[in-house]
Enzyme design. Sequence first.
Site, mmCIF file in Angstrom:
data_model
loop_
_atom_site.group_PDB
_atom_site.id
_atom_site.type_symbol
_atom_site.label_atom_id
_atom_site.label_comp_id
_atom_site.label_asym_id
_atom_site.label_seq_id
_atom_site.Cartn_x
_atom_site.Cartn_y
_atom_site.Cartn_z
ATOM 1 N N LYS A 1 73.743 -1.555 -42.736
ATOM 2 C CA LYS A 1 73.048 -0.527 -43.583
ATOM 3 C C LYS A 1 72.250 0.165 -42.772
ATOM 4 O O LYS A 1 71.867 1.472 -43.285
ATOM 5 C CB LYS A 1 72.453 -1.432 -44.744
ATOM 6 C CG LYS A 1 73.787 -1.737 -45.670
ATOM 7 C CD LYS A 1 74.305 -0.579 -46.280
ATOM 8 C CE LYS A 1 75.227 -1.095 -47.386
ATOM 9 N NZ LYS A 1 76.307 0.061 -48.054
ATOM 10 N N ASN B 1 80.114 5.189 -51.275
ATOM 11 C CA ASN B 1 79.562 4.301 -51.800
ATOM 12 C C ASN B 1 80.311 2.864 -51.521
ATOM 13 O O ASN B 1 79.442 1.786 -51.625
ATOM 14 C CB ASN B 1 79.582 4.454 -53.407
ATOM 15 C CG ASN B 1 79.110 3.348 -54.198
ATOM 16 O OD1 ASN B 1 77.889 2.767 -54.298
ATOM 17 N ND2 ASN B 1 80.283 2.607 -54.661
ATOM 18 N N TYR C 1 75.543 -7.265 -42.866
ATOM 19 C CA TYR C 1 75.115 -6.437 -43.897
ATOM 20 C C TYR C 1 73.967 -5.223 -43.641
ATOM 21 O O TYR C 1 74.194 -4.272 -43.608
ATOM 22 C CB TYR C 1 74.848 -7.356 -45.190
ATOM 23 C CG TYR C 1 75.020 -6.196 -46.438
ATOM 24 C CD1 TYR C 1 75.784 -5.621 -46.949
ATOM 25 C CD2 TYR C 1 73.551 -5.912 -46.883
ATOM 26 C CE1 TYR C 1 75.700 -4.770 -48.073
ATOM 27 C CE2 TYR C 1 73.288 -5.090 -48.177
ATOM 28 C CZ TYR C 1 74.461 -4.400 -48.777
ATOM 29 O OH TYR C 1 74.284 -3.555 -49.533
ATOM 30 N N ASP D 1 89.084 4.025 -54.867
ATOM 31 C CA ASP D 1 88.916 2.671 -54.696
ATOM 32 C C ASP D 1 90.297 1.881 -54.281
ATOM 33 O O ASP D 1 91.159 2.536 -54.298
ATOM 34 C CB ASP D 1 88.655 1.857 -55.878
ATOM 35 C CG ASP D 1 87.570 0.493 -55.999
ATOM 36 O OD1 ASP D 1 86.426 0.544 -56.188
ATOM 37 O OD2 ASP D 1 88.116 -0.322 -55.345
HETATM 38 N N1 LIG Z 1 74.326 -4.268 -56.039
HETATM 39 C C1 LIG Z 1 73.281 -4.024 -55.306
HETATM 40 O O1 LIG Z 1 72.227 -4.776 -55.514
HETATM 41 C C2 LIG Z 1 73.122 -2.991 -54.155
HETATM 42 C C3 LIG Z 1 72.141 -2.952 -53.493
HETATM 43 C C4 LIG Z 1 71.586 -2.152 -52.302
HETATM 44 C C5 LIG Z 1 73.010 -1.556 -51.757
HETATM 45 N N2 LIG Z 1 74.211 -1.589 -52.471
HETATM 46 C C6 LIG Z 1 75.332 -0.805 -51.971
HETATM 47 O O2 LIG Z 1 75.904 -0.056 -53.189
HETATM 48 C C7 LIG Z 1 77.191 0.056 -53.060
HETATM 49 C C8 LIG Z 1 78.070 -0.369 -54.259
HETATM 50 O O3 LIG Z 1 77.690 -1.517 -54.426
HETATM 51 P P1 LIG Z 1 78.053 -2.510 -55.754
HETATM 52 O O4 LIG Z 1 76.906 -3.501 -56.006
HETATM 53 O O5 LIG Z 1 78.424 -1.610 -56.758
HETATM 54 O O6 LIG Z 1 79.459 -3.156 -55.229
HETATM 55 P P2 LIG Z 1 80.750 -3.925 -55.895
HETATM 56 O O7 LIG Z 1 81.131 -4.899 -55.156
HETATM 57 O O8 LIG Z 1 80.229 -3.919 -57.378
HETATM 58 O O9 LIG Z 1 81.855 -2.346 -55.843
HETATM 59 C C9 LIG Z 1 82.231 -2.222 -54.740
HETATM 60 C C10 LIG Z 1 83.544 -1.525 -54.853
HETATM 61 O O10 LIG Z 1 83.800 -0.870 -53.558
HETATM 62 C C11 LIG Z 1 85.305 -1.208 -53.567
HETATM 63 N N3 LIG Z 1 85.950 -1.434 -52.003
HETATM 64 C C12 LIG Z 1 85.485 -2.090 -51.197
HETATM 65 N N4 LIG Z 1 86.046 -2.104 -49.985
HETATM 66 C C13 LIG Z 1 86.542 -0.822 -50.095
HETATM 67 C C14 LIG Z 1 87.477 -0.117 -49.328
HETATM 68 N N5 LIG Z 1 87.565 -0.460 -48.156
HETATM 69 N N6 LIG Z 1 87.953 1.022 -49.710
HETATM 70 C C15 LIG Z 1 87.709 1.580 -51.295
HETATM 71 N N7 LIG Z 1 86.996 0.855 -51.912
HETATM 72 C C16 LIG Z 1 86.571 -0.321 -51.525
HETATM 73 C C17 LIG Z 1 85.600 -2.369 -54.301
HETATM 74 O O11 LIG Z 1 86.933 -2.538 -54.557
HETATM 75 C C18 LIG Z 1 84.513 -2.290 -55.330
HETATM 76 O O12 LIG Z 1 85.200 -1.522 -56.673
HETATM 77 C C19 LIG Z 1 77.660 -0.492 -51.528
HETATM 78 O O13 LIG Z 1 77.507 0.178 -50.465
HETATM 79 C C20 LIG Z 1 76.496 -1.605 -51.471
HETATM 80 O O14 LIG Z 1 76.193 -2.140 -50.229
HETATM 81 C C21 LIG Z 1 74.357 -2.339 -53.742
#
Ligand SMILES: NC(=O)c1ccc[n+]([C@@H]2O[C@H](COP(=O)([O-])OP(=O)(O)OC[C@H]3O[C@@H](n4cnc5c(N)ncnc54)[C@H](O)[C@@H]3O)[C@@H](O)[C@H]2O)c1
Length: 257
Positions: free
Chosen positions: A148, A78, A144, A33
């Site tokens: 995706k 992720n 976004y 992270d």
């Molecule tokens: N939560 C949802 O409803 C949802 C739905 C569809 C897809 N997603 C996808 O799931 C994945 C995780 O989402 P989440 O909801 O857990 O997000 P989140 O914001 O809770 O966590 C994302 C993590 O990624 C880290 N991060 C961001 N940029 C970074 C970088 N350049 N290098 C390293 N780390 C980095 C952040 O510090 C954070 O810890 C994402 O790709 C998101 O697009 C989430």
Amino acid sequence: MAGSMIVTGAGRGIGAEIARQAAGDGYRVGVLDIDTDAAERVAGELPEAVALEASTTDSDVVEAVLDVFGTPDVLVNNAGIVRFSPLLDHSETDWRAVVEVNLTGPFVCGRAVARRLITEGRGGTIVNVSSINGIAPGPNSGAYSATKAGVIQLTRQMAIEWGPAGIRVNSVAPGIIDDGMSAPILADPEVRATRSARTPIQRLGTAADIARAVLWLGSDDAGYVSGHNLVVDGGVVSTVLAGMPRPQHIDGVSDAR
Ligand SMILES: NC(=O)c1ccc[n+]([C@@H]2O[C@H](COP(=O)([O-])OP(=O)(O)OC[C@H]3O[C@@H](n4cnc5c(N)ncnc54)[C@H](O)[C@@H]3O)[C@@H](O)[C@H]2O)c1
């Protein structure tokens, strides 16, 4: 030991849960992270896990992390971000930031790991986290949805180019997940109730739902699956025609003549 796995963006949300389930399945986990404290917190809870501080978009830093951790058997791309706004108001700064993290990051990390696996003469697996927004754009999603959709196609591109080297590549498209970046949206009880009610299986998804799918695609149980985008959304993307009016029975339509 199931092998080793690096999960990017594993400091919180869905990534943290993937890391927890991976540790439970016996993987040595690299909790990567950009937020070091968060990565250390998650890694500290898990046996055999290490925190890896890196931005997924910085090739030199990613290489340095791989030098320390070693080449993982499974890479989970992720890490992702979102900047909500209508396209007409979307700044180039936000556009570029989202493209950089969501699309360039998986390319940079995937390429680094694939090069090493190929040099080492062994196979591996990559799982990219896409989104149902990559299939059906949602309002005010800015860059976004486009990123995706790009992740889904990048997955297929990786799969055809790296499959001959024994590297399977797939993506998981989460639906509306009650965690991570969706938390501020779902904090509104009305939005929460509507989103839940419009999901065919009548509940929001959890990070655990997504982690289980990611772990399956990364495992040998999915040994013949590559280039696939696995939608894990309780049926949401199938509802696109659900609001279109149509009577239950219409006499005379499609009768044999
Ligand atoms: N939560 C949802 O409803 C949802 C739905 C569809 C897809 N997603 C996808 O799931 C994945 C995780 O989402 P989440 O909801 O857990 O997000 P989140 O914001 O809770 O966590 C994302 C993590 O990624 C880290 N991060 C961001 N940029 C970074 C970088 N350049 N290098 C390293 N780390 C980095 C952040 O510090 C954070 O810890 C994402 O790709 C998101 O697009 C989430």
